[in-house]
Design an enzyme around this catalytic site. Sequence first.
Site, PDB file in Angstrom:
ATOM      1  CE  LYS A   1     -51.301  32.530  43.469  1.00 41.74           C
ATOM      2  NZ  LYS A   1     -49.548  32.735  43.238  1.00 41.74           N
TER       3      LYS A   1
ATOM      4  CB  SER B   1     -45.819  40.053  48.260  1.00 44.74           C
ATOM      5  OG  SER B   1     -45.072  39.011  47.064  1.00 44.74           O
TER       6      SER B   1
ATOM      7  N   GLY C   1     -45.846  36.527  44.554  1.00 45.85           N
ATOM      8  CA  GLY C   1     -44.748  35.330  45.216  1.00 45.85           C
ATOM      9  C   GLY C   1     -43.962  35.575  45.313  1.00 45.85           C
TER      10      GLY C   1
ATOM     11  CG  HIS D   1     -54.018  34.322  38.813  1.00 45.85           C
ATOM     12  ND1 HIS D   1     -52.246  33.629  38.033  1.00 45.85           N
ATOM     13  CD2 HIS D   1     -53.304  34.792  39.660  1.00 45.85           C
ATOM     14  CE1 HIS D   1     -51.536  34.373  39.812  1.00 45.85           C
ATOM     15  NE2 HIS D   1     -52.737  34.532  40.888  1.00 45.85           N
TER      16      HIS D   1
ATOM     17  CG  ASN E   1     -55.125  32.266  43.821  1.00 44.40           C
ATOM     18  OD1 ASN E   1     -55.173  30.862  43.664  1.00 44.40           O
ATOM     19  ND2 ASN E   1     -54.571  32.689  42.775  1.00 44.40           N
TER      20      ASN E   1
ATOM     21  CD  GLU F   1     -53.177  39.522  41.573  1.00 46.71           C
ATOM     22  OE1 GLU F   1     -53.455  39.022  43.000  1.00 46.71           O
ATOM     23  OE2 GLU F   1     -53.380  38.190  41.110  1.00 46.71           O
TER      24      GLU F   1
ATOM     25  N   GLY G   1     -52.400  34.868  48.054  1.00 46.26           N
ATOM     26  CA  GLY G   1     -52.309  33.886  47.723  1.00 46.26           C
ATOM     27  C   GLY G   1     -51.195  33.158  48.721  1.00 46.26           C
ATOM     28  N   GLY G   2     -50.101  33.416  49.306  1.00 46.44           N
ATOM     29  CA  GLY G   2     -49.627  32.346  50.023  1.00 46.44           C
ATOM     30  C   GLY G   2     -49.895  32.770  51.012  1.00 46.44           C
TER      31      GLY G   2
HETATM   32  P1  PGA Z   1     -49.401  36.427  46.640  1.00 43.63           P
HETATM   33  O1  PGA Z   1     -50.429  36.127  45.232  1.00 43.63           O
HETATM   34  O2  PGA Z   1     -50.334  36.966  47.711  1.00 43.63           O
HETATM   35  O3  PGA Z   1     -48.757  34.702  46.942  1.00 43.63           O
HETATM   36  O4  PGA Z   1     -48.229  37.142  46.056  1.00 43.63           O
HETATM   37  C1  PGA Z   1     -51.514  36.403  44.439  1.00 43.63           C
HETATM   38  C2  PGA Z   1     -51.849  35.570  44.067  1.00 43.63           C
HETATM   39  O5  PGA Z   1     -51.299  35.220  42.838  1.00 43.63           O
HETATM   40  O6  PGA Z   1     -53.428  36.271  43.657  1.00 43.63           O
END
Ligand code: PGA
Length: 231
Positions: free
Chosen positions: A8, A190, A159, A83, A6, A153, A211-212
């Site tokens: 974003k 995360s 994040g 999401h 993702n 999630e 995400g990250g």
């Molecule tokens: P993250 O995001 O891995 O940065 O925590 C996951 C997501 O929002 O799908």
Amino acid sequence: MIVALNNKSNFTREEYKEYLKEIEKIYFRGKLILCPTYLNLTVETDVLLGAQDVSPFEDGAHTGEISAKQLSSIGVKYSIVGHSERRLNETEEELFNEIKRLLENNMTPILCIGERKVDREKGSTKAVIGNQLSSVVNYLTENERSNVIIAYEPVWAIGTGEIPTNDEIQEVISFIKSKLPNNKVLYGGSANEENIDELKKIEGIDGYLVGGLSLKPDKLQIFLDKLRQEE
Ligand code: PGA
């Protein structure tokens, strides 16, 4: 094993083109699904593509909406739905309609569910997750339902670098699987190349939504290498 990326709201067109070159070099025998912004979905690639959101409407007079039919017409096969960064603006009915539109266009929804910190502290994690699931999937046919990927999630883990213990994640994954035994279930929040050694001990996880980590192809490759035995 499924790993969905993702992006974003990151990457301009030029930045994305450079990034995509790195993603195209990634080695993974599982399913890698790249979910960039709508803008970047139009860049030609062999990588499997997903959208980050989809319109609940088929088509017509809905300014600013992008439909499942349009996404499908450019080869997009997946879409994230619900999401937590979008849920404030979306009703359960809209989420249900988004899933319907995706399935009608032979696309696979990735439905995000997860408790907030306050829900966990109150001991209502399973109640929240049960409601999020039932308000959407109960209205699908058996066949439709089995085509939905669920992404667990925890909102407070997204994040933040703060993730639940393996036991806590295990409990929720088992709970989801008890309700939807035929569905793939991902974990997100995360997840990274450092904590994956621990996370992969959890039973029943069919993949991850990141995400990250998705923004750093070198670290992503380390993460995928560590998953490799489970492919
Ligand atoms: P993250 O995001 O891995 O940065 O925590 C996951 C997501 O929002 O799908």
